[in-house]
Enzyme design. Sequence first.
Site, PDB file in Angstrom:
ATOM      1  N   LEU A 152       0.875  -1.186  -0.020  1.00 49.53           N
ATOM      2  CA  LEU A 152       0.010   0.020  -0.163  1.00 49.53           C
ATOM      3  C   LEU A 152       0.821   1.295   0.148  1.00 49.53           C
ATOM      4  CD1 LEU A 152      -2.867   1.373   0.678  1.00 49.53           C
ATOM      5  CD2 LEU A 152      -2.310   1.060   2.771  1.00 49.53           C
ATOM      6  N   TYR A 231       9.387 -22.992  29.512  1.00 48.09           N
ATOM      7  CA  TYR A 231      10.192 -21.673  29.772  1.00 48.09           C
ATOM      8  C   TYR A 231      11.613 -22.296  30.594  1.00 48.09           C
ATOM      9  CZ  TYR A 231       6.653 -18.524  28.803  1.00 48.09           C
ATOM     10  OH  TYR A 231       5.617 -17.771  28.252  1.00 48.09           O
ATOM     11  N   ASP A 313      -3.373  -7.723  14.891  1.00 48.84           N
ATOM     12  CA  ASP A 313      -2.146  -7.248  15.453  1.00 48.84           C
ATOM     13  C   ASP A 313      -2.340  -5.754  15.197  1.00 48.84           C
ATOM     14  OD1 ASP A 313      -1.302  -9.426  16.534  1.00 48.84           O
ATOM     15  OD2 ASP A 313       0.567  -9.869  15.355  1.00 48.84           O
TER      16      ASP A 313
END
Length: 539
Positions: A152, A231, A313
């Site tokens: 764009l 983690y 997002d």
Amino acid sequence: MDRIEIPVLVVGGGLTGLAAAVFLRQQGVDCLLVERHRSTTFLTRASGINARTMELLRNAGLEETVIDRSLHLIEGKRWRELGQPADRIPWVVLRARDLADIERAVIVEEPSLDVADVSPTRAQWCGQDKLEPILRDEAVRRGADIRFHTRLDSFAQDADGVDAVIVDRGTGARTAVRSRYLIAADGVRSTVRQALGVTGTGHGSLGKAMSVLFQADFEPVLHGRRFVITYMANPQAPGVLQTFDENRWIFGFFCDAYGGGDAAFDTGRCADIVRTSLGIPDIPLDVQLVQPWEMSHHVADSYRSGRVFLAGDAAHVHPPAGAFGANGGIQDAHNLAWKLASVLHGRASDALLDTYHQERHPVGTEIAEQAWTRHTYRLDGDDELGRRLVDTKVVAAGYRYTSSAVLGAAYPTAIPHELALTGLPGQRVPHVWLDHDGRRVSTVDLAVDGFVLLARADGTPWADAAARLAATTGIPLTAHVVGKTLTDPADALAAATGLGEAGALLLRPDGFVAWRSDTSADDPEAVLDGVLARILART
């Protein structure tokens, strides 16, 4: 310069934009999608597809394709089992000192896969690199104009539409595009959002991060054990290990923990970081891709600016904990698509589109906070944060809407603490298996291409009124009567909704209850006509 006129221009060809193209074409709306990259992504920061998103993909005819290309999630409690097939993955989040001592890992989160009472489908582990091509191919098959390697260049809106210029990045050819509406699905750094000057709120940047995609054989350490995420609580080398597919992994870490955001992270250094964090310094690694990104928490203050809508997002960004981001974007796209279709087909006024922000902004805000809370809790295990977590199943399927497109709904929060799908307006219709012409069908599957009037046995006048209105107004409205067009031997619908024998539910094209009546009416056609007029903002 060539010129194109199209009802909807979609900017951004990630999961949200491609889903928007699929859903728009499903609703009979022509669209043009432009994406600046050459192709769909090779890396994924989104893999978990929750049951609600799978419902939307199921209703678009994509459920089996997604399942075929997914790792198959199994109950998280099975993560300690040895010798599991590589295409099976326990849905569990762990915290461990290192991978070499995985037996001592602590379960941080174990989402339930038992959603049979909530949904006709279930969550899948399908990476963004696999799901994007599925959506792209389906959008093209349905007739969407999809242009990759096209950016764009500019846009401006007026009272009637949006004028944009797009540029083919390969040839430099410029094309003028006139659209009625524009969907900005162009990601975290949305140029459309910035050009509009839309502000936002949130915790801001949480730090610069790196994602390392690599191949490695962890069988000598894991012995067939599997998990979604671990983690690594290694004070010298913290990070997060995520299963990518059957033989590849993603390791993520904050740059500040390894010398700051300006430090050089080439493939060799990243491989060393992975080995150190996992506690297996000699294991061979094949690093295939290193991608920098910034973890942040930000929700746009407005999802609509005139004829431009923010989705995915571009509208809300947050830590990946919980896998809410891509799911939220796809759900944004679906919510917006049926409303755009209603307006563009002349069934609703433009004011219906205001309900996109009214409905999705509260959901996006609360989901972003849940993701931030999960991220922080997984890192330090603070009990107070743990008490603020809402079960993943509730976040995925239990969100509800308060807007002018649902009548009689006024919820204090978008996400309840406990799951409640009872057939009230603003909730997704409760999942109940019914029989239709000898075929089992879920209530969730009834409203795919339009509105559905679902009446109980003595609610035939409601169904007859719906049929007459469908014929006279052109609104896609299908009527079903339990006991006639549908059978419910267990009377499960009444049990799930408490709906009276002469009552009816009106389902929107997204499966949410828009209105209900527990009794009959003297003039059901007039009542239903007024209800539809209010929902579609025609009054």
